[in-house]
Design a protein around this motif. Structure first.
Motif, PDB file in Angstrom:
ATOM      1  N   MET A   1       0.848  -1.195   0.000  1.00  0.00           N
ATOM      2  CA  MET A   1       0.000   0.000   0.000  1.00  0.00           C
ATOM      3  C   MET A   1       0.880   1.241   0.000  1.00  0.00           C
ATOM      4  N   LEU A   2       0.638   2.131  -0.955  1.00  0.00           N
ATOM      5  CA  LEU A   2       1.432   3.348  -1.044  1.00  0.00           C
ATOM      6  C   LEU A   2       1.050   4.303   0.088  1.00  0.00           C
ATOM      7  N   LYS A   3       2.017   5.069   0.552  1.00  0.00           N
ATOM      8  CA  LYS A   3       1.822   5.929   1.709  1.00  0.00           C
ATOM      9  C   LYS A   3       1.639   7.383   1.317  1.00  0.00           C
ATOM     10  N   TYR A  57       5.334   4.661  -9.404  1.00  0.00           N
ATOM     11  CA  TYR A  57       5.915   3.376  -9.794  1.00  0.00           C
ATOM     12  C   TYR A  57       7.141   3.039  -8.946  1.00  0.00           C
ATOM     13  N   ALA A  58       7.956   4.043  -8.627  1.00  0.00           N
ATOM     14  CA  ALA A  58       9.126   3.784  -7.797  1.00  0.00           C
ATOM     15  C   ALA A  58       8.712   3.350  -6.389  1.00  0.00           C
ATOM     16  N   GLU A  59       7.711   4.009  -5.842  1.00  0.00           N
ATOM     17  CA  GLU A  59       7.229   3.634  -4.506  1.00  0.00           C
ATOM     18  C   GLU A  59       6.676   2.210  -4.515  1.00  0.00           C
ATOM     19  N   GLN A  60       5.956   1.854  -5.574  1.00  0.00           N
ATOM     20  CA  GLN A  60       5.386   0.515  -5.638  1.00  0.00           C
ATOM     21  C   GLN A  60       6.475  -0.549  -5.733  1.00  0.00           C
ATOM     22  N   LEU A  61       7.516  -0.297  -6.500  1.00  0.00           N
ATOM     23  CA  LEU A  61       8.617  -1.256  -6.605  1.00  0.00           C
ATOM     24  C   LEU A  61       9.314  -1.451  -5.257  1.00  0.00           C
ATOM     25  N   LEU A  96      18.276  -0.272  -0.690  1.00  0.00           N
ATOM     26  CA  LEU A  96      17.046   0.466  -0.393  1.00  0.00           C
ATOM     27  C   LEU A  96      16.119  -0.282   0.557  1.00  0.00           C
ATOM     28  N   VAL A  97      16.040  -1.593   0.415  1.00  0.00           N
ATOM     29  CA  VAL A  97      15.168  -2.352   1.317  1.00  0.00           C
ATOM     30  C   VAL A  97      15.617  -2.224   2.770  1.00  0.00           C
ATOM     31  N   PRO A  98      16.908  -2.410   3.103  1.00  0.00           N
ATOM     32  CA  PRO A  98      17.313  -2.182   4.502  1.00  0.00           C
ATOM     33  C   PRO A  98      17.101  -0.743   4.967  1.00  0.00           C
ATOM     34  N   ARG A  99      17.190   0.216   4.047  1.00  0.00           N
ATOM     35  CA  ARG A  99      17.028   1.614   4.435  1.00  0.00           C
ATOM     36  C   ARG A  99      15.584   1.931   4.785  1.00  0.00           C
ATOM     37  N   TYR A 100      14.644   1.345   4.053  1.00  0.00           N
ATOM     38  CA  TYR A 100      13.244   1.750   4.191  1.00  0.00           C
ATOM     39  C   TYR A 100      12.356   0.713   4.878  1.00  0.00           C
ATOM     40  N   GLU A 101      12.894  -0.383   5.337  1.00  0.00           N
ATOM     41  CA  GLU A 101      12.022  -1.445   5.862  1.00  0.00           C
ATOM     42  C   GLU A 101      11.293  -1.017   7.136  1.00  0.00           C
ATOM     43  N   ASN A 102      11.816  -0.054   7.863  1.00  0.00           N
ATOM     44  CA  ASN A 102      11.148   0.417   9.084  1.00  0.00           C
ATOM     45  C   ASN A 102      10.493   1.780   8.912  1.00  0.00           C
ATOM     46  N   TYR A 103      10.404   2.249   7.684  1.00  0.00           N
ATOM     47  CA  TYR A 103       9.789   3.557   7.423  1.00  0.00           C
ATOM     48  C   TYR A 103       8.280   3.472   7.611  1.00  0.00           C
ATOM     49  N   GLN A 104       7.722   4.513   8.242  1.00  0.00           N
ATOM     50  CA  GLN A 104       6.276   4.620   8.392  1.00  0.00           C
ATOM     51  C   GLN A 104       5.687   5.640   7.426  1.00  0.00           C
ATOM     52  N   THR A 105       6.530   6.306   6.665  1.00  0.00           N
ATOM     53  CA  THR A 105       6.076   7.306   5.702  1.00  0.00           C
ATOM     54  C   THR A 105       6.517   6.878   4.295  1.00  0.00           C
ATOM     55  N   SER A 106       6.288   7.732   3.333  1.00  0.00           N
ATOM     56  CA  SER A 106       6.684   7.426   1.961  1.00  0.00           C
ATOM     57  C   SER A 106       8.207   7.384   1.855  1.00  0.00           C
ATOM     58  N   PHE A 107       8.679   6.717   0.817  1.00  0.00           N
ATOM     59  CA  PHE A 107      10.117   6.564   0.619  1.00  0.00           C
ATOM     60  C   PHE A 107      10.709   7.684  -0.219  1.00  0.00           C
ATOM     61  N   THR A 108       9.869   8.456  -0.862  1.00  0.00           N
ATOM     62  CA  THR A 108      10.330   9.524  -1.739  1.00  0.00           C
ATOM     63  C   THR A 108       9.800  10.861  -1.258  1.00  0.00           C
ATOM     64  N   ASN A 124       8.625  22.749 -12.617  1.00  0.00           N
ATOM     65  CA  ASN A 124       9.598  21.673 -12.466  1.00  0.00           C
ATOM     66  C   ASN A 124       9.700  21.309 -10.995  1.00  0.00           C
ATOM     67  N   VAL A 125       9.946  20.042 -10.746  1.00  0.00           N
ATOM     68  CA  VAL A 125      10.050  19.562  -9.372  1.00  0.00           C
ATOM     69  C   VAL A 125      11.308  18.723  -9.235  1.00  0.00           C
ATOM     70  N   VAL A 126      11.704  18.519  -8.000  1.00  0.00           N
ATOM     71  CA  VAL A 126      12.798  17.612  -7.676  1.00  0.00           C
ATOM     72  C   VAL A 126      12.202  16.407  -6.965  1.00  0.00           C
ATOM     73  N   LEU A 127      12.446  15.235  -7.512  1.00  0.00           N
ATOM     74  CA  LEU A 127      11.999  13.976  -6.917  1.00  0.00           C
ATOM     75  C   LEU A 127      13.229  13.265  -6.387  1.00  0.00           C
ATOM     76  N   GLU A 128      13.196  12.896  -5.122  1.00  0.00           N
ATOM     77  CA  GLU A 128      14.375  12.286  -4.515  1.00  0.00           C
ATOM     78  C   GLU A 128      13.961  11.187  -3.550  1.00  0.00           C
ATOM     79  N   LEU A 129      14.886  10.254  -3.348  1.00  0.00           N
ATOM     80  CA  LEU A 129      14.710   9.223  -2.334  1.00  0.00           C
ATOM     81  C   LEU A 129      15.129   9.781  -0.978  1.00  0.00           C
ATOM     82  N   LYS A 130      14.350   9.485   0.026  1.00  0.00           N
ATOM     83  CA  LYS A 130      14.690   9.946   1.365  1.00  0.00           C
ATOM     84  C   LYS A 130      15.938   9.219   1.863  1.00  0.00           C
TER      85      LYS A 130
END
Length: 214
Positions: A1-3, A57-61, A96-108, A124-130
């Protein structure tokens, strides 16, 4: 489920490649390019509508990789199909999986940039990984409470409100004293009349009203 909220219908990305048309094949080609670039560089810049679509799509992956792990064959095949470079599949599961496995918010995180004028009318926007190693796009706001000007202004505000409260207390006390004085004066006038009739406080004359009937 996307956050974060995602539109129910996919955005139309017409003519995403110069010299190419639109359609499902061009759409997937475009999104594969930007999703892979986001995973590799961890910060990309582009038009707002296209970056928002890439973000979903990145969040879903990343979510599927966290839920199923690298031993889940369908998830591994999906990641291999989306990434042109094999190193990105390794980075997805090992970094990325070890970085975000305990995240309670979105990854980006997505941040809008100022619009260029004259120039492109689109934002224009900047999209980045947290958690990326780059410095923040917008500097953190410095705490200015300790500056001398702010300290003096804060002290002046406190003095003003304290004086206002004290003056309000004095006014309320004076009003209570005036009301009590008028009540006592009226009682004295009534006692002096001795006739059971109310005597006017200002003129000293009786109005003929029987006190027992008040």
């Amino acid at each position: 489920m996307l956050k974060f909220s995602v539109k129910r219908r996919p955005r139309k990305l017409k003519g995403v490649w110069t010299g190419c048309g639109s359609g499902p094949s061009e759409r997937i080609k475009y999104l594969r390019h930007w999703v892979g670039k986001l995973i590799r560089d961890e910060r990309i810049e582009g038009r707002e509508d296209r970056m928002n679509e890439t973000r979903g799509y990145a969040e879903q992956l990343i979510s599927l990789a966290i839920q199923n792990g690298e031993n889940h064959r369908p998830t591994m095949e999906m990641a291999t199909k989306w990434f042109k470079e094999k190193e990105m599949t390794y980075k997805l599961f090992k970094v990325l999986v070890p970085r975000y496995e305990n995240y309670q918010t979105s990854f980006t995180r997505i941040q809008r940039l100022p619009i260029e004028y004259p120039g492109n009318p689109y934002y224009n926007v900047v999209l980045e990984l947290k958690g990326n190693p780059y410095p923040s796009i917008f500097p953190e706001q410095r705490d200015k409470a300790g500056l001398l000007n702010n300290i003096l202004i804060e002290a002046a505000k406190k003095d003003f409100y304290n004086e206002h409260r004290q003056s309000q207390v004095v006014r309320d006390s004076m009003e209570r004293d005036i009301v009590g004085l008028e009540r006592d004066t009226l009682q004295v006038r009534m006692d002096k009349s001795g006739s059971g009739k109310v005597e006017n406080v200002k003129t000293g004359s009786t109005d003929g009203t029987d006190v027992d009937k008040l």
